[in-house]
Design an enzyme around this catalytic site. Structure first.
Site, PDB file in Angstrom:
ATOM      1  N   TYR A 153      28.563 -66.115  -2.636  1.00 36.71           N
ATOM      2  CA  TYR A 153      29.070 -65.250  -1.569  1.00 36.71           C
ATOM      3  C   TYR A 153      28.047 -65.127  -0.448  1.00 36.71           C
ATOM      4  O   TYR A 153      28.378 -65.345   0.728  1.00 36.71           O
ATOM      5  CB  TYR A 153      29.425 -63.868  -2.119  1.00 36.71           C
ATOM      6  CG  TYR A 153      29.938 -62.924  -1.057  1.00 36.71           C
ATOM      7  CD1 TYR A 153      31.231 -63.050  -0.561  1.00 36.71           C
ATOM      8  CD2 TYR A 153      29.126 -61.917  -0.539  1.00 36.71           C
ATOM      9  CE1 TYR A 153      31.712 -62.189   0.420  1.00 36.71           C
ATOM     10  CE2 TYR A 153      29.597 -61.056   0.445  1.00 36.71           C
ATOM     11  CZ  TYR A 153      30.877 -61.192   0.918  1.00 36.71           C
ATOM     12  OH  TYR A 153      31.342 -60.352   1.898  1.00 36.71           O
ATOM     13  N   LYS A 178      28.369 -66.671   3.429  1.00 40.22           N
ATOM     14  CA  LYS A 178      28.264 -65.807   4.597  1.00 40.22           C
ATOM     15  C   LYS A 178      27.099 -66.226   5.491  1.00 40.22           C
ATOM     16  O   LYS A 178      27.206 -66.200   6.735  1.00 40.22           O
ATOM     17  CB  LYS A 178      28.104 -64.351   4.169  1.00 40.22           C
ATOM     18  CG  LYS A 178      29.390 -63.714   3.658  1.00 40.22           C
ATOM     19  CD  LYS A 178      30.422 -63.565   4.772  1.00 40.22           C
ATOM     20  CE  LYS A 178      31.585 -62.704   4.378  1.00 40.22           C
ATOM     21  NZ  LYS A 178      32.560 -62.489   5.471  1.00 40.22           N
TER      22      LYS A 178
END
Length: 330
Positions: A146, A150
């Site tokens: 994650y 990002k």
């Protein structure tokens, strides 16, 4: 005629609150949603709300024609769409968060678009130990898919801003508010539920969803092209947060703290199960488990100075959040 906003992730927790605020302030709102998405906001029963006034564009971040229609002519594109490891495997997380962002920016380059405001995560920033609080300059090595996805998306935004586009990136910390069935429900349970056996070690910068929406709108209006802004709140240990929730609501804070060693041990267990069976029982590895035991505290000084961003204490966000939480339990 008011300004036009295009919002990806419009049916999500933060996206729904943003759309509601935009509508209240007279914006024309276009929202991207999948065919199966619920277009209602989760609110206490005493205060119903929906997004009926949003002009819905049905599709996703891999539907070029829908993206083109969504963003063309928008004064601001708020890109919030993304997925985390609780709901998707690492490959899907990367595809949606990084490649989906690339597709949104491509549509913006080809269309008549004003500013792009990208919502990343404070997790891509982390103190190096010289200060208790991380800020925008504390770029960290990503831990887990994650954060990596990002961070990769942030680089795309930076390149977009450096090559003629107008883009700003915001980094919310740990958000609480009605409609969030992940962090918010876990935090409230630690302060309210007598059956909750323990709080967690470490801590977080806890910010109300309405404050983050304030920050998104301020970034759209006053942010500097290419800049990053942390949108944080109070820096609290989980013990402190649970005690304050219990004091406010008359609950019972969890009496015991989970040892950090127990959480760190779960990382290798998850890795082993995944290696043997191919199944993911916990969405983290040993590095992510170790990170979860730390005090992940942040400074919002830059957002305050440049955007006028401010946040309210935890208690100011509890009335509506607790009403939603109790409605959801009944």
């Amino acid at each position: 005629m008011g300004q036009v906003a295009a919002v990806t992730g419009a049916t999500g927790f933060l996206g729904g609150h943003l759309c509601e605020r935009l509508l209240a302030e007279g914006w024309t709102v276009r929202g991207l949603c999948r065919p199966s998405s619920d277009r209602r906001l989760e609110r206490p029963a005493s205060r119903s709300s929906d997004l009926a006034e949003v002009a819905w564009y049905v599709g996703d971040c891999f539907d070029a024609a829908t993206l083109s229609s969504l963003v063309d002519g928008a004064d601001v594109v708020f890109h919030l769409a993304g997925v985390g490891l609780w709901s998707a495997d690492p490959e899907t997380v990367h595809r949606v968060n990084r490649e989906g962002t690339e597709n949104v920016l491509e549509a913006c380059r080809d269309g008549d678009v004003g500013r792009v405001v990208f919502t990343s995560t404070a997790g891509t920033r982390r103190t190096n130990g010289s200060s208790e609080f991380a800020d925008e300059d504390d770029i960290a090595e990503p831990i887990g898919a994650y954060q990596a996805s990002k961070a990769a998306a942030e680089r795309l935004l930076d390149d977009y801003a450096a090559t003629g586009g107008d883009a700003v990136t915001v980094h919310p910390t740990s958000i609480v508010g009605p409609g969030d069935d992940s962090f918010t429900t876990q935090l409230l349970a630690m302060g309210l539920e007598p059956t909750m056996p323990a709080t967690l070690p470490g801590g977080a910068s806890i910010v109300g969803v309405s404050d983050v929406v304030d920050g998104l709108l301020a970034a759209a209006a006053d942010g500097e092209r290419g800049e990053h802004y942390i949108l944080g709140g109070e820096n609290l240990t989980y013990d402190q947060a649970a005690s304050r929730i219990a004091d406010y609501a008359g609950g019972t804070a969890a009496p015991v703290r989970v040892p950090a060693t127990a959480i760190r041990a779960a990382g290798p267990v998850a890795e082993g199960v995944r290696a043997v069976t191919g199944r993911q029982v916990f969405p983290f590895d040993r590095r992510m488990a170790a990170l979860a035991t730390q005090r992940l505290f942040y400074s919002s000084q830059k957002a305050n100075a440049e955007l006028g961003y401010e946040y309210e204490p935890l208690e100011s966000h509890l009335p509506e959040t607790l009403a939603w939480y109790r409605d959801a339990e009944t």
